[in-house]
Write a protein that holds these residues in place. Structure first.
Motif, PDB file in Angstrom:
ATOM      1  N   UNK A  96       0.669  -0.630   0.262  1.00 32.62           N
ATOM      2  CA  UNK A  96       0.088  -0.161   0.370  1.00 32.62           C
ATOM      3  C   UNK A  96       1.179   1.296  -0.037  1.00 32.62           C
ATOM      4  N   UNK A  97       2.081   1.005   0.816  1.00 31.02           N
ATOM      5  CA  UNK A  97       3.107   3.026   0.747  1.00 31.02           C
ATOM      6  C   UNK A  97       3.270   2.104  -0.621  1.00 31.02           C
ATOM      7  N   UNK A  98       3.888   1.674  -1.525  1.00 29.62           N
ATOM      8  CA  UNK A  98       4.870   2.004  -2.679  1.00 29.62           C
ATOM      9  C   UNK A  98       4.182   2.506  -3.276  1.00 29.62           C
ATOM     10  N   UNK A  99       2.075   2.271  -3.895  1.00 30.76           N
ATOM     11  CA  UNK A  99       1.672   2.774  -4.454  1.00 30.76           C
ATOM     12  C   UNK A  99       1.586   4.215  -4.271  1.00 30.76           C
ATOM     13  N   UNK A 100       1.749   4.670  -2.705  1.00 33.99           N
ATOM     14  CA  UNK A 100       1.313   6.277  -2.469  1.00 33.99           C
ATOM     15  C   UNK A 100       2.444   6.490  -3.021  1.00 33.99           C
ATOM     16  N   UNK A 101       3.862   6.272  -2.474  1.00 30.03           N
ATOM     17  CA  UNK A 101       5.005   6.703  -2.523  1.00 30.03           C
ATOM     18  C   UNK A 101       5.839   6.646  -3.999  1.00 30.03           C
ATOM     19  N   UNK A 102       4.829   7.721  -5.037  1.00 30.76           N
ATOM     20  CA  UNK A 102       5.987   7.652  -5.894  1.00 30.76           C
ATOM     21  C   UNK A 102       6.982   7.899  -6.334  1.00 30.76           C
ATOM     22  N   UNK A 103       7.508   8.174  -4.915  1.00 35.56           N
ATOM     23  CA  UNK A 103       9.171   8.664  -6.137  1.00 35.56           C
ATOM     24  C   UNK A 103       9.883   7.481  -6.106  1.00 35.56           C
ATOM     25  N   UNK A 104       9.753   6.202  -5.089  1.00 31.92           N
ATOM     26  CA  UNK A 104       9.880   4.980  -5.180  1.00 31.92           C
ATOM     27  C   UNK A 104       9.907   4.241  -5.954  1.00 31.92           C
ATOM     28  N   UNK A 105      10.389   2.867  -6.745  1.00 28.56           N
ATOM     29  CA  UNK A 105       9.891   2.059  -7.894  1.00 28.56           C
ATOM     30  C   UNK A 105       9.152   0.740  -6.770  1.00 28.56           C
ATOM     31  N   UNK A 106      10.044   0.114  -6.153  1.00 31.40           N
ATOM     32  CA  UNK A 106      10.117  -1.053  -4.431  1.00 31.40           C
ATOM     33  C   UNK A 106      10.368  -0.214  -3.857  1.00 31.40           C
ATOM     34  N   UNK A 107      10.255  -1.646  -2.636  1.00 32.63           N
ATOM     35  CA  UNK A 107      10.329  -1.261  -1.417  1.00 32.63           C
ATOM     36  C   UNK A 107      10.542  -2.844  -0.958  1.00 32.63           C
ATOM     37  N   UNK A 108      11.717  -3.068  -0.854  1.00 32.91           N
ATOM     38  CA  UNK A 108      12.289  -4.194  -0.105  1.00 32.91           C
ATOM     39  C   UNK A 108      12.774  -4.230   0.961  1.00 32.91           C
ATOM     40  N   UNK A 109      12.235  -5.853   1.557  1.00 36.09           N
ATOM     41  CA  UNK A 109      12.765  -5.842   2.571  1.00 36.09           C
ATOM     42  C   UNK A 109      13.788  -7.230   2.317  1.00 36.09           C
ATOM     43  N   UNK A 110      15.006  -7.296   2.637  1.00 36.82           N
ATOM     44  CA  UNK A 110      16.706  -7.445   2.557  1.00 36.82           C
ATOM     45  C   UNK A 110      16.875  -7.930   3.535  1.00 36.82           C
TER      46      UNK A 110
END
Length: 560
Positions: A96-110
């Motif tokens: 949900x946050x990735x959809x709202x956060x337009x600056x980022x392409x993707x959020x990943x937990x390594x």
């Protein structure tokens, strides 16, 4: 040894002005344009360097601002994930946050360090920026940014700037760019020094008109490169150089055009002076200088032209006077020659006759009878009178020419004058003088003695040139309050040209070299002078009936 002498060429005024114009105007303006161009080039070059440094610093500040902003957002995400109970909720939140956060392409937990490095390596290969933070459980929260969104945020203020800006990581991999071109990037990359100075904008590269600036920073380890393109250099330096050169050329051409018109205008007036001087040197004293006079005509040239015209006028007047004097001198020489000729011909004959008859009368060895003696004395008397008349004629000439001839005018009876004139006539050679005069003809206003001299001269001329055994006709009549006296004879028609010259001195009907009659050629000249002195006039005419006709007009006496 041979001596060589070199004479400098004498330049025309237009050539001299051209040389002075070139030395005094073209060379200084060209040098000034060169200096201004260099000063402008140094100034623009300095501005390009300062602006490149400013852009590098500005982009670095934008990176700091963007990183801090995104780090705050990344920290908030990490804190939120710490409180979520399950993995499913965490994945949902990240989605949900990735959809709202337009600056980022993707959020990943390594989950591990190795996984994080792998994600960062893949993002670096794709030239995508990466931010990460370590969570409490040892995993890494990684945000991979979209290159376009990253560029739009970083280079928003450079939207209309033509410089190329590159942002590279520690391995010199490009992670963001503005106005990117592969060739220019590779060329710039080859010039970046290996040992970089930290946090200080540094200019590098070989071309001084195309400053390239790098700004190396440690946290995060990035290098910002600002490349000044050829288009910017051309616009900032070359275009200004062309404008300065064109301005100098336009200034020179404008001055050349203005000075050229003025020189041409001045040259026309100077040429007028030259032509007038040449004309004067060739004897044309009537030539005047005609200038093109306006406000721009130099006062000195106008003054010189006026003085020249005045001088030419005075010379022309002097020339005319000299020419008139030469004519008078020529006439005087001709008069002298004619006078000598007259004296030699006309005076010698009566003197010879007087001398001969006088010697004859004085001889003692012969007996001279009374008749011969009287005849000789009569001839001596006639020749003496002829000599006296000739001398009187000669003495009358200066008075007639100087208009100093004095007459004693009064009432005169024409019949008395005509009778006395016939008596004074030496001989008529068989020509009868026929006078037609009305009995009641009034008196005329004239000098009796001078009028007798006039008529005797006219009778003598008429007798000398009349056809043998013809009459001399004298007609007197009254017309319009004046007396008209005509003396006519029969002879060959006299040409008009010859007739008009008979009133001049020493002019005779027969040729001077082949005279057939005696005479001084002064008779008609003296007649005209005497008649005009008495207030009358005389004219000559010739036709088939009367070859010679002298018409005298003289005023009638009016009693007061």
């Amino acid at each position: 040894m041979k001596k060589y002498s070199y004479e400098l060429k004498k330049l025309k005024i237009i050539e001299q002005i051209a040389i002075v114009f070139f030395i005094a105007v073209v060379i200084p303006i060209s040098i000034s344009g060169f200096i201004i161009n260099n000063i402008n080039q140094h100034s623009v070059r300095h501005q390009l360097r300062e602006s490149a440094i400013l852009v590098a610093s500005m982009v670095s500040d934008e990176i700091d601002f963007l990183i801090k902003t995104n780090e705050l957002t990344l920290g908030q995400i990490a804190d939120t994930l710490e409180y979520l109970p399950s993995e499913v909720s965490k994945v949902k939140f990240i989605k949900d946050f990735s959809n709202r956060y337009t600056d980022c392409e993707k959020i990943i937990i390594a989950k591990s360090q190795q996984e994080f490095e792998k994600i960062a390596l893949e993002a670096g290969m794709q030239e995508k920026p990466v931010l990460s933070t370590k969570m409490k459980d040892g995993s890494f929260l990684v945000v991979v940014f979209s290159t376009s969104n990253w560029d739009s945020n970083l280079f928003k203020s450079l939207e209309n700037d033509g410089r190329q800006v590159y942002i590279m990581d520690k391995r010199n991999h490009l992670i963001s760019s503005h106005n990117f071109t592969p060739d220019a990037f590779q060329e710039t990359l080859d010039l970046i020094p290996s040992d970089k100075i930290e946090n200080v904008p540094v200019i590098f590269g070989d071309e001084k008109n195309r400053p390239i600036v790098y700004l190396y920073r440690k946290n995060p380890e990035l290098t910002v490169v600002v490349n000044t393109t050829d288009r910017i250099t051309k616009k900032a330096i070359l275009d200004n150089r062309v404008k300065i050169i064109l301005s100098v050329l336009v200034a020179i051409l404008s001055m050349m055009l203005l000075i050229g018109f003025y020189i041409y205008y001045l040259y026309i007036n100077i040429r007028q002076l030259f032509k007038a001087v040449i004309a004067l040197s060739k004897g044309n004293y009537q030539r005047q200088i005609r200038l093109l006079t306006t406000t721009f005509t130099p006062y000195e040239i106008v003054f010189l032209a006026n003085e020249f015209n005045n001088m030419a006028s005075e010379i022309h007047k002097s020339y005319i006077q000299l020419k008139r004097k030469n004519i008078e001198l020529k006439q005087l020489n001709e008069f002298r020659s004619n006078l000598i000729d007259t004296v030699s011909h006309e005076l010698r004959t009566p003197l010879t006759s007087i001398q001969g008859y006088t010697s004859r009368l004085m001889r003692q060895d012969i007996v001279i009878d009374e008749e011969t003696k009287q005849k000789s004395l009569r001839i001596i008397k006639e020749q003496s009178e002829r000599l006296k008349r000739l001398i009187e004629d000669l003495l009358t000439i200066p008075d007639i020419e100087g208009m100093r001839l004095q007459t004693n005018n009064g009432p005169v009876w024409l019949n008395e004058v005509l009778e006395q004139s016939q008596l004074l006539l030496r001989k008529n050679d068989g020509h009868e003088i026929v006078v037609t005069l009305p009995d009641d003809f009034p008196q005329v206003y004239a000098d009796k003695g001078r009028l007798e001299q006039v008529l005797v001269n006219l009778f003598e001329n008429a007798v000398k040139y009349a056809t043998p055994e013809t009459q001399i006709i004298v007609e007197v009549q009254q017309s319009d309050g004046v007396a008209v006296i005509q003396v006519k004879n029969k002879c060959e028609v006299i040409p008009v040209k010859k007739l008009n010259s008979l009133f001049e001195k020493f002019v005779r009907l027969d040729d001077n070299m082949t005279r057939t009659t005696r005479g001084s050629g002064l008779g008609l000249f003296i007649v005209k002078g005497l008649i005009e002195a008495m207030g009358g006039s005389i004219r000559l005419s010739s036709d088939e009936e009367y070859g010679f006709c002298a018409t005298i007009t003289i005023g009638l006496f009016k009693e007061i």
